[in-house]
Scaffold this motif. Structure first.
Motif, PDB file in Angstrom:
ATOM      1  N   VAL A 111       0.884  -1.171   0.000  1.00  0.00           N
ATOM      2  CA  VAL A 111       0.000   0.000   0.000  1.00  0.00           C
ATOM      3  C   VAL A 111       0.914   1.210   0.000  1.00  0.00           C
ATOM      4  O   VAL A 111       1.708   1.391   0.919  1.00  0.00           O
ATOM      5  N   MET A 112       0.827   2.008  -1.058  1.00  0.00           N
ATOM      6  CA  MET A 112       1.706   3.166  -1.127  1.00  0.00           C
ATOM      7  C   MET A 112       1.013   4.370  -1.717  1.00  0.00           C
ATOM      8  O   MET A 112       0.006   4.239  -2.405  1.00  0.00           O
ATOM      9  N   ALA A 113       1.569   5.516  -1.421  1.00  0.00           N
ATOM     10  CA  ALA A 113       1.003   6.776  -1.888  1.00  0.00           C
ATOM     11  C   ALA A 113       1.567   7.123  -3.258  1.00  0.00           C
ATOM     12  O   ALA A 113       2.633   6.668  -3.648  1.00  0.00           O
ATOM     13  N   SER A 114       0.799   7.944  -3.961  1.00  0.00           N
ATOM     14  CA  SER A 114       1.258   8.507  -5.218  1.00  0.00           C
ATOM     15  C   SER A 114       0.901   9.981  -5.217  1.00  0.00           C
ATOM     16  O   SER A 114      -0.195  10.362  -4.806  1.00  0.00           O
ATOM     17  N   HIS A 115       1.829  10.781  -5.678  1.00  0.00           N
ATOM     18  CA  HIS A 115       1.575  12.218  -5.756  1.00  0.00           C
ATOM     19  C   HIS A 115       0.660  12.550  -6.925  1.00  0.00           C
ATOM     20  O   HIS A 115       0.173  13.667  -7.025  1.00  0.00           O
ATOM     21  N   GLY A 116       0.429  11.593  -7.815  1.00  0.00           N
ATOM     22  CA  GLY A 116      -0.505  11.794  -8.914  1.00  0.00           C
ATOM     23  C   GLY A 116       0.009  12.734  -9.994  1.00  0.00           C
ATOM     24  O   GLY A 116      -0.776  13.360 -10.687  1.00  0.00           O
ATOM     25  N   ARG A 117       1.328  12.801 -10.142  1.00  0.00           N
ATOM     26  CA  ARG A 117       1.871  13.664 -11.198  1.00  0.00           C
ATOM     27  C   ARG A 117       1.499  13.107 -12.558  1.00  0.00           C
ATOM     28  O   ARG A 117       1.463  11.898 -12.760  1.00  0.00           O
ATOM     29  N   LYS A 118       1.274  14.015 -13.497  1.00  0.00           N
ATOM     30  CA  LYS A 118       0.904  13.611 -14.849  1.00  0.00           C
ATOM     31  C   LYS A 118       1.784  14.331 -15.859  1.00  0.00           C
ATOM     32  O   LYS A 118       2.436  15.318 -15.538  1.00  0.00           O
ATOM     33  N   GLY A 119       1.770  13.829 -17.057  1.00  0.00           N
ATOM     34  CA  GLY A 119       2.436  14.498 -18.160  1.00  0.00           C
ATOM     35  C   GLY A 119       3.931  14.639 -17.958  1.00  0.00           C
ATOM     36  O   GLY A 119       4.613  13.728 -17.512  1.00  0.00           O
ATOM     37  N   LEU A 120       4.433  15.816 -18.282  1.00  0.00           N
ATOM     38  CA  LEU A 120       5.864  16.079 -18.238  1.00  0.00           C
ATOM     39  C   LEU A 120       6.426  15.939 -16.824  1.00  0.00           C
ATOM     40  O   LEU A 120       7.530  15.437 -16.637  1.00  0.00           O
ATOM     41  N   ALA A 121       5.677  16.362 -15.829  1.00  0.00           N
ATOM     42  CA  ALA A 121       6.142  16.255 -14.438  1.00  0.00           C
ATOM     43  C   ALA A 121       6.398  14.798 -14.069  1.00  0.00           C
ATOM     44  O   ALA A 121       7.400  14.469 -13.443  1.00  0.00           O
ATOM     45  N   ALA A 122       5.487  13.911 -14.474  1.00  0.00           N
ATOM     46  CA  ALA A 122       5.659  12.489 -14.180  1.00  0.00           C
ATOM     47  C   ALA A 122       6.861  11.929 -14.929  1.00  0.00           C
ATOM     48  O   ALA A 122       7.623  11.128 -14.394  1.00  0.00           O
ATOM     49  N   LEU A 123       7.034  12.390 -16.175  1.00  0.00           N
ATOM     50  CA  LEU A 123       8.151  11.907 -16.980  1.00  0.00           C
ATOM     51  C   LEU A 123       9.486  12.365 -16.402  1.00  0.00           C
ATOM     52  O   LEU A 123      10.426  11.583 -16.279  1.00  0.00           O
ATOM     53  N   LEU A 124       9.575  13.628 -16.015  1.00  0.00           N
ATOM     54  CA  LEU A 124      10.826  14.181 -15.512  1.00  0.00           C
ATOM     55  C   LEU A 124      11.134  13.745 -14.089  1.00  0.00           C
ATOM     56  O   LEU A 124      12.274  13.445 -13.757  1.00  0.00           O
ATOM     57  N   LEU A 125      10.134  13.758 -13.230  1.00  0.00           N
ATOM     58  CA  LEU A 125      10.347  13.428 -11.829  1.00  0.00           C
ATOM     59  C   LEU A 125      10.279  11.930 -11.568  1.00  0.00           C
ATOM     60  O   LEU A 125      10.787  11.448 -10.573  1.00  0.00           O
ATOM     61  N   GLY A 126       9.610  11.212 -12.444  1.00  0.00           N
ATOM     62  CA  GLY A 126       9.455   9.785 -12.239  1.00  0.00           C
ATOM     63  C   GLY A 126       8.423   9.508 -11.178  1.00  0.00           C
ATOM     64  O   GLY A 126       7.957  10.409 -10.500  1.00  0.00           O
ATOM     65  N   SER A 127       8.058   8.284 -11.056  1.00  0.00           N
ATOM     66  CA  SER A 127       7.082   7.891 -10.056  1.00  0.00           C
ATOM     67  C   SER A 127       7.554   6.608  -9.404  1.00  0.00           C
ATOM     68  O   SER A 127       7.673   5.577 -10.067  1.00  0.00           O
ATOM     69  N   GLU A 128       7.845   6.698  -8.117  1.00  0.00           N
ATOM     70  CA  GLU A 128       8.259   5.496  -7.392  1.00  0.00           C
ATOM     71  C   GLU A 128       7.147   4.451  -7.439  1.00  0.00           C
ATOM     72  O   GLU A 128       7.405   3.265  -7.632  1.00  0.00           O
ATOM     73  N   ALA A 129       5.904   4.916  -7.294  1.00  0.00           N
ATOM     74  CA  ALA A 129       4.767   3.991  -7.333  1.00  0.00           C
ATOM     75  C   ALA A 129       4.685   3.291  -8.688  1.00  0.00           C
ATOM     76  O   ALA A 129       4.475   2.073  -8.761  1.00  0.00           O
ATOM     77  N   GLN A 130       4.848   4.047  -9.767  1.00  0.00           N
ATOM     78  CA  GLN A 130       4.796   3.462 -11.105  1.00  0.00           C
ATOM     79  C   GLN A 130       5.902   2.428 -11.295  1.00  0.00           C
ATOM     80  O   GLN A 130       5.683   1.359 -11.862  1.00  0.00           O
ATOM     81  N   LYS A 131       7.080   2.740 -10.789  1.00  0.00           N
ATOM     82  CA  LYS A 131       8.203   1.806 -10.933  1.00  0.00           C
ATOM     83  C   LYS A 131       7.975   0.543 -10.116  1.00  0.00           C
ATOM     84  O   LYS A 131       8.317  -0.556 -10.559  1.00  0.00           O
ATOM     85  N   VAL A 132       7.403   0.691  -8.923  1.00  0.00           N
ATOM     86  CA  VAL A 132       7.066  -0.495  -8.131  1.00  0.00           C
ATOM     87  C   VAL A 132       6.056  -1.350  -8.903  1.00  0.00           C
ATOM     88  O   VAL A 132       6.218  -2.566  -9.023  1.00  0.00           O
ATOM     89  N   LEU A 133       5.024  -0.702  -9.436  1.00  0.00           N
ATOM     90  CA  LEU A 133       3.998  -1.425 -10.195  1.00  0.00           C
ATOM     91  C   LEU A 133       4.576  -2.226 -11.352  1.00  0.00           C
ATOM     92  O   LEU A 133       4.129  -3.342 -11.628  1.00  0.00           O
TER      93      LEU A 133
END
Length: 144
Positions: A111-133
């Protein structure tokens, strides 16, 4: 259904929502709750021998913060009558430590949180949740 639930924490407000969800799920399923905080490794540099912060001071500060984060999760669980196993790990990428810990501890759910970044922000900052998934074949509940 779930016997071991892992909730990683970075101490942020958004993570608190994931912690609450994990505690409730653990109570409902009679599951064991585990929490993990990932510390950054010391940024050793071959370019310069002069470091702004001595390595041991940096490591001690990282450990202190990580310990405070998992203790906060454990206290929240204890307030709900639930025990929580606390862990800290050092890793360059938090998602790798989360995946490794989940496998080592044989958890059934993350169970983990996501900041819900989208678009360029998600691409540049990455998503730990997405990588775990994308790197684990366990159920992952994302809390926004």
């Amino acid at each position: 259904m779930f016997k071991r639930i892992l909730v990683p924490t970075d101490g942020s407000d958004i993570t608190a929502h994931a912690v609450d969800a994990a505690i409730q799920l653990a109570k409902v399923h009679g599951a064991q709750l585990l929490t993990l905080s990932v510390m950054e490794p010391f940024p050793y540099s071959a370019v310069s021998e002069i470091q702004p912060v001595p390595p041991q001071e940096f490591i001690d500060a990282q450990q202190r913060v990580a310990t405070q984060r998992v203790e906060a999760v454990s206290a929240a669980a204890a307030a709900q009558g639930l025990a929580c196993r606390m862990h800290t790990a050092e890793a360059l990428h938090a998602w790798e430590a989360i995946v490794d810990h989940a496998k080592t501890e044989q958890v059934d759910l993350i169970v983990m949180a996501s900041h819900g970044r989208k678009g360029l922000a998600a691409l540049l900052l990455g998503s730990e949740a997405q990588k775990v998934l994308t790197h684990i074949d366990l159920p992952v509940l994302i809390v926004k």
